[in-house]
Structures are given as structure tokens and as C-alpha cells.
Design a protein around this motif. Structure first.
Motif, PDB file in Angstrom:
ATOM      1  N   HIS A 458      50.283   2.998  63.020  1.00  0.00           N
ATOM      2  CA  HIS A 458      48.856   3.176  63.920  1.00  0.00           C
ATOM      3  C   HIS A 458      48.920   1.566  64.491  1.00  0.00           C
ATOM      4  O   HIS A 458      48.892   0.600  63.839  1.00  0.00           O
ATOM      5  N   ARG A 459      47.806   1.400  64.998  1.00  0.00           N
ATOM      6  CA  ARG A 459      47.005   0.388  65.524  1.00  0.00           C
ATOM      7  C   ARG A 459      45.972   0.136  64.505  1.00  0.00           C
ATOM      8  O   ARG A 459      45.245   1.254  63.855  1.00  0.00           O
ATOM      9  N   ASP A 460      45.830  -1.290  64.088  1.00  0.00           N
ATOM     10  CA  ASP A 460      45.344  -1.594  63.279  1.00  0.00           C
ATOM     11  C   ASP A 460      43.692  -2.049  63.888  1.00  0.00           C
ATOM     12  O   ASP A 460      43.624  -2.886  64.221  1.00  0.00           O
ATOM     13  N   MET A 461      42.538  -1.134  63.855  1.00  0.00           N
ATOM     14  CA  MET A 461      41.412  -1.147  64.459  1.00  0.00           C
ATOM     15  C   MET A 461      40.776  -0.217  63.206  1.00  0.00           C
ATOM     16  O   MET A 461      41.200   0.740  63.128  1.00  0.00           O
ATOM     17  N   ILE A 464      40.600   4.155  62.033  1.00  0.00           N
ATOM     18  CA  ILE A 464      41.589   5.023  61.867  1.00  0.00           C
ATOM     19  C   ILE A 464      42.032   5.681  60.168  1.00  0.00           C
ATOM     20  O   ILE A 464      41.995   6.803  60.182  1.00  0.00           O
ATOM     21  N   ARG A 486      50.464  -4.763  57.150  1.00  0.00           N
ATOM     22  CA  ARG A 486      50.448  -5.231  58.735  1.00  0.00           C
ATOM     23  C   ARG A 486      51.270  -6.608  58.395  1.00  0.00           C
ATOM     24  O   ARG A 486      51.099  -6.922  57.539  1.00  0.00           O
ATOM     25  N   ARG A 490      45.111  -6.681  63.903  1.00  0.00           N
ATOM     26  CA  ARG A 490      44.577  -5.708  65.220  1.00  0.00           C
ATOM     27  C   ARG A 490      46.185  -5.448  65.787  1.00  0.00           C
ATOM     28  O   ARG A 490      46.703  -5.029  67.047  1.00  0.00           O
ATOM     29  N   GLY A 491      47.022  -5.744  65.150  1.00  0.00           N
ATOM     30  CA  GLY A 491      48.186  -5.325  65.839  1.00  0.00           C
ATOM     31  C   GLY A 491      48.938  -3.858  65.357  1.00  0.00           C
ATOM     32  O   GLY A 491      48.412  -3.191  64.802  1.00  0.00           O
ATOM     33  N   ASP A 492      50.357  -3.692  65.057  1.00  0.00           N
ATOM     34  CA  ASP A 492      51.083  -2.508  64.620  1.00  0.00           C
ATOM     35  C   ASP A 492      50.694  -3.080  62.811  1.00  0.00           C
ATOM     36  O   ASP A 492      50.670  -3.574  61.914  1.00  0.00           O
ATOM     37  N   ALA A 493      50.990  -1.404  63.130  1.00  0.00           N
ATOM     38  CA  ALA A 493      50.479  -1.269  60.775  1.00  0.00           C
ATOM     39  C   ALA A 493      50.731  -0.404  60.209  1.00  0.00           C
ATOM     40  O   ALA A 493      50.856   0.811  61.264  1.00  0.00           O
ATOM     41  N   GLY A 516      45.160   6.103  68.138  1.00  0.00           N
ATOM     42  CA  GLY A 516      45.670   5.013  67.527  1.00  0.00           C
ATOM     43  C   GLY A 516      47.382   5.593  66.255  1.00  0.00           C
ATOM     44  O   GLY A 516      47.956   4.095  66.591  1.00  0.00           O
ATOM     45  N   ARG A 518      50.936   6.005  66.198  1.00  0.00           N
ATOM     46  CA  ARG A 518      51.829   5.808  66.822  1.00  0.00           C
ATOM     47  C   ARG A 518      52.473   7.099  66.555  1.00  0.00           C
ATOM     48  O   ARG A 518      53.353   8.136  67.174  1.00  0.00           O
TER      49      ARG A 518
END
Ligand SMILES: NC(=O)c1ccc[n+]([C@@H]2O[C@H](COP(=O)([O-])OP(=O)(O)OC[C@H]3O[C@@H](n4cnc5c(N)ncnc54)[C@H](O)[C@@H]3O)[C@@H](O)[C@H]2O)c1
Ligand SMILES: O=C(O)[C@H](O)COP(=O)(O)O
Length: 525
Positions: A458-461, A464, A486, A490-493, A516, A518
Motif C-alpha cells: 500500500h501507499r505509506d499514508m 490505512i 517501508r 510516504r512511498g510504498d510499504a 491506497g 495496491r
């Protein structure tokens, strides 16, 4: 209670060992049809060279876990069919070595001194001393074909009798041959120089008819041949012709292309000694092989490893003991990466890192394959058939070894490429033997495997993790532990969750709909 069928005569000591853990039925001389009919009831089969274990018999043996050969040669067992079916085949590689070597030496001396014919003559009330003029082996040249266990013992004793020794064995070092007092030569030289030639090789496509008309033509008229190895290494017709014509002096055979020996020109020749496959038939050897093989069958039925499995290369009890925790790690990672990749797997790459980067770790590759295939094949896949199953499914297995130590003394990295993409996992063992998954698809994590797991990419935000927690809670799924890995903020995690309960139907697709997220994967280990 487990059931063992003993289909050839073996020493009672073997039956006693098997009886500790199983019901033992001794049924010798069974025709194939009868064996096929009763074999489905048995967990193990123990035999000698009298039973031919064909593919048909093996396929009928749906409960069979192990086939034990109370002797050396497994050429009467379709090992390939057994391997495919995951059945361990064991033998006794050394139990009858001395017996077979002594039989070969007895044959050599009997041939030289015409002992069988002289014995017959005296028993027929004759006293014919001229007819049985012999030859000494002292200072004669003995050519040993196959310098393994039996060939080596024959060489040792022959040397003590004052013989000169030549040997042919492409798999033996010069040093080893010299230790035994043998000069390694090529076959042509061995054929042309030897007064006696003794065969101690297995029957393989390379050794079939090794002694044929062409080879016999290279020998001296005084040459005598001894075969206590396997039938079919000599072309029996060519041998009979060479002896009848005086091209060579004689032969002593314990083994034949067809056993029991049928019609044969060899029977009518005076300079030929024939015995009915007696090489291993000494009281001592039969006790040795019965104990050796019965113990292995007992152990396998108790879930322990076999020490002389011919179809699990490298997985001896010593290796097993040392690698046991890592075998579990490799299997778990194989299972995990197989489920992450899903679909049809085309390639598995196994990288053994640090202290695992040795040739002795080969069973870890097999364990990884076993884990990879376990979802598809369940208990049908084991250490015996894992590699062959992968090969038959078109899975290319690539092994790499890297001795450099990273954060742990040893780690296993697997990557599976399949019809739905590529995934990778890395795992290690902690000091207490606990397994840790330390990397998924290149994202660093640190989680123990658990029965039910959920992985997300997922997106690191913000938010989530909370959303996934609420979704699981809403379906009454308890989270045992959770970790996020990660590479950059704030990239992918990757999120790895250990769950106390299986994911209910439909929940995975709900999770993938969360903004968010993936990808999401559920895994059962
Ligand atoms: N007559 C009997 O009752 C009896 C009893 C025991 C063993 N055997 C047979 O004796 C043979 C030898 O047994 P072992 O325990 O010594 O086996 P082993 O594996 O210890 O030795 C066999 C040797 O043959 C060599 N070899 C393999 N292929 C070769 C080739 N193409 N050319 C030359 N050498 C080759 C190997 O390198 C090895 O050194 C086997 O066939 C076994 O089945 C027969
Ligand atoms: O390979 C062997 O061990 C020998 O051929 C012995 O065979 P046997 O067990 O039938 O005597």
C-alpha cells in the motif's frame, strides 16, 4: 498399526526389529498379480533381489512410504516410479560388501584350481590328478573393474596374495587407487594385460555388455573373468563362444542377464563356474543387511529420517540433524512465496546466504520446493519427489549461494516468478530457533510466520492501518500482530498481519478496495 510386507527371505533379526512398530507379513515368491492385489494394504515393503518391484506394483502401493532393499543393488526396483510417488527407497550399502568380495575371491581361486570339477570327479569315484593342473594367482595381474567398496576389498586381499593390480574406475582418484596398490589404467589396457578380470560395477547403460565380443578379443588366452556384480555386464553368448574357442581361459559367474539362469551355452563348458547369485549369502551379511534395512524402515515409520535413502540425495540423519531448523524455515518460505505468487509458477530462485552457502545445504533447496508445491500437492509432496514434481510441472529451479554474512549468520531468500508476477521472501532463524520473515518483495519486516496471515502492499499514508484494522474487526477477525515495512517515508510499504482466524470470504476484495491499497494477499501457513 503400520503393516510391513517382507517379500523375500530375510534374517529373523530384521523381522524382530520391524515387529517393534508394525505388523509384519512374510510372503515370499508371490507372483506379480498377487503382489499388486495385496500391496495397497502395506506401509512398507522389504525385499532382496528375488522381488521385482515394477511401476505397476508401486502405483498399486498407495499407502507405501518406504521400500527397503536388504542388500546393495536396487536395480530390481523402479526407483524412478517410487520417487515420483514420494516413496523412500533405502538399501544397505555396506552390509554384504565382505561377503560379495570373498565370493569373488573364492571364484577366482576355484577357477584357478578347478575345485568344483575336481570335487565332482572325486565324488564320482575318480582320482584324476592330471586333468586338474592349476595356475597360481601369485604374481599374476588382476584387473579390477569398479574400485568401490567390494572392488577395494578384493584388491586388498589380492595384493596380500602377491597379485599385481590394475584398476579401471573413472570416478576414483589416482590417490585412492595408489592407496590400494592399484594402477589406474584404461579399459583396453586392463583387458589386454590382466590374467584375471573381476567386475565390481553397478549395471548402468555404460556398463551393460561392457564385456562383449570386442572386449574379449583383446584378452589373453590365459585370462579368466569373474562376475559377482550384476548380470548383463557380460554378453553371456559372446563369453561362452570365447571360452569354447579358447580365446580366453574361463569364467566364474554369480549373476546373470536373466535370473534364474535359463537356457545357456555356459552350462556345458568345463572352464566355467556358475553359482546362483550367492555373493551376499553368508550368515553374517544377511544379519547385517536385515538389521540395516529393518532399522531404516522402523525409523521412517516412526517419522524419523532414513540413513541410506537412495532417492533423497544428501539428506542423511547427520545433515538432517544439523539442518532441521533451517529445513522448516525453507519449507515455510517456499509455502509463503508460492501463495504470494499464486497461479502457475515458472521459476523458483533459491539463494542460500552466509553459513548456508555450502554444498551440504542442498536439502534446503529441496525443502523450499516442497514448501512451494505444498498448496497444490498437500501431503503428496515430500523430500523424495519434490524435485521431480517441480521438473514435471515445468518449474525451473535456480540455486545461488552467497557466503557473505548480512545481518544474520545464515538466511534463505526465495523468489517465485509465475503467471501472476514475481514475489520474493527472505527468512532467518533467531538464536532460539524461531523463524522470522525479514523481507517481503524487498520491503524489510520482522514477523514470525503464523497460521493465518494477511499481506498488503500500500501507499505509506495516514489512516490505512486504521481502516484495515476496522475492516477486520467488523468481520470479527482478531489481529495477533502487525508490522509495516517501508523503504522510504510516504512511498510504498508492506504490511504483514498475523491473524487468529482465517479471513472470511469476500473480505480480501473489500480490503483491496481501500484507498491506497495496491495489493492484498491472504496466506495460510
Ligand atoms: N553377487 C552379489 O550377491 C552381490 C552382492 C553385493 C553387491 N553386488 C553388486 O556388486 C556391485 C558393486 O557393489 P559395491 O558395493 O562395491 O558398489 P560401489 O558403489 O561401492 O562401487 C561401484 C564402483 O563402480 C564404479 N563405477 C561406476 N560406473 C562405472 C563404470 N562405467 N566403469 C567403471 N567403474 C564404474 C564406481 O565409481 C564405484 O567405485 C554392484 O553392482 C552390486 O549390486 C552383488
Ligand atoms: O545387490 C546385492 O546386494 C546383491 O545382489 C545381493 O542380492 P540378494 O540380497 O538377493 O542376495
Amino acid at each position: 498399526m503400520a503393516k510391513v510386507l517382507v517379500s523375500d527371505t530375510i534374517d529373523q533379526v530384521g523381522i524382530d526389529i520391524l515387529s517393534q512398530v508394525a505388523q509384519v507379513d512374510v510372503k515370499t515368491g508371490l507372483p506379480d498379480e498377487e503382489l499388486i492385489k495385496i500391496i495397497p494394504d502395506y506401509d512398507a515393503l522389504m525385499l532382496r533381489s528375488g522381488t521385482r518391484v515394477t511401476q505397476e506394483i508401486i502405483e498399486a502401493g498407495t499407502q507405501l512410504k518406504i521400500i527397503g532393499r536388504a542388500g546393495v543393488g536396487v536395480d530390481n526396483i523402479d526407483v524412478k516410479a517410487a520417487t515420483r510417488q514420494g516413496i523412500i527407497v533405502v538399501n544397505s550399502p555396506e552390509g554384504n560388501t565382505i561377503a560379495a568380495a570373498e565370493h569373488a575371491l573364492a571364484m577366482m581361486l576355484s577357477l584357478s584350481r578347478h575345485i568344483p570339477a575336481a570335487n565332482e570327479s572325486v565324488k564320482a569315484n575318480k582320482w584324476d590328478r592330471k586333468r586338474f593342473m592349476g595356475a597360481e594367482v601369485y604374481k599374476k595381474t588382476l584387473g579390477v573393474v569398479g574400485l568401490g567398496k567390494i572392488g577395494s576389498h578384493v584388491a586388498n586381499v589380492a595384493k596380500a596374495m602377491g597379485m599385481k593390480l590394475l584398476a579401471f574406475d573413472p570416478f576414483i582418484s589416482q590417490d585412492r587407487a595408489e592407496q590400494l596398490g592399484c594402477t589406474l589404467v584404461d579399459l583396453d589396457l586392463l583387458f589386454s594385460e590382466s590374467d584375471y578380470i573381476t567386475l565390481h560395477v553397478p549395471k548402468t547403460p555404460e556398463t551393460a555388455h561392457l564385456i562383449n565380443a570386442e572386449a574379449l578379443a583383446k584378452m589373453k588366452p590365459t585370462t579368466r573373468i569373474i562376475n559377482c556384480a550384476r548380470g548383463g555386464i557380460i554378453d553371456e553368448n559372446a563369453l561362452a563362444d570365447a571360452i569354447a574357442s579358447g580365446q580366453i581361459a574361463g569364467a566364474a559367474l554369480d549373476v546373470f542377464e536373466e535370473e534364474p539362469l535359463g537356457e545357456s551355452k555356459l552350462r556345458g563348458l568345463e572352464n566355467v563356474i556358475l553359482t546362483p547369485h550367492l555373493g551376499a549369502s553368508t550368515a553374517e551379511a544377511q544379519v547385517n543387511v536385515a538389521i540395516d534395512v529393518a532399522e531404516q524402515i522402523r525409523d521412517v515409520l516412526l517419522g524419523l529420517p532414513a540413513r541410506s535413502a537412495v532417492n533423497i540425495p544428501g539428506l542423511t540423519p547427520d545433515v538432517m540433524e544439523k539442518l532441521r531448523p533451517y529445513l522448516q524455515l525453507a519449507e515455510t518460505l517456499g509455502n509463503l512465496v508460492g501463495q504470494l505468487a499464486g497461479g502457475r509458477i515458472e521459476r523458483l530462485t533459491v539463494r542460500l546466504q552466509g553459513e548456508l552457502a555450502t554444498n551440504k545445504s542442498q536439502p534446503l533447496v529441496v525443502a523450499s520446493i516442497k514448501g512451494l508445491l505444498s498448496q497444490a500437492l498437500r501431503e503428496r509432496v515430500n523430500y523424495v519427489n519434490a524435485a521431480i514434481e517441480a521438473q514435471e510441472r515445468g518449474i525451473r529451479v535456480i540455486e545461488t549461494r552467497d557466503a557473505a554474512q548480512r545481518d544474520y549468520s545464515g538466511s534463505i531468500h526465495l523468489s517465485a516468478q509465475g503467471s501472476m508476477g514475481e514475489h520474493s521472501v527472505t527468512g532467518v532463524l533467531l538464536g532460539d530457533g524461531e523463524i522470522r520473515i525479514t523481507d517481503v518483495d524487498g520491503f524489510p519486516i520482522n514477523v514470525p510466520p503464523s497460521n493465518y496471515m494477511l499481506f498488503t502492499v500500500h501507499r505509506d499514508m495516514p489512516g490505512i492501518i486504521g481502516k484495515i484494522g476496522s475492516l477486520l474487526g467488523g468481520f470479527n477477525v482478531n489481529i495477533a500482530s502487525m508490522q509495516v515495512g517501508r523503504k522510504i517515508v510516504r512511498g510504498d510499504a508492506v504490511m504483514a498481519l498475523s491473524l487468529d482466524d482465517p479471513l472470511p470470504e469476500g473480505l480480501l476484495s473489500e480490503i483491496t478496495k481501500v484507498a491506497g491499497i495496491r495489493d492484498a494477499y491472504t496466506v495460510k501457513l
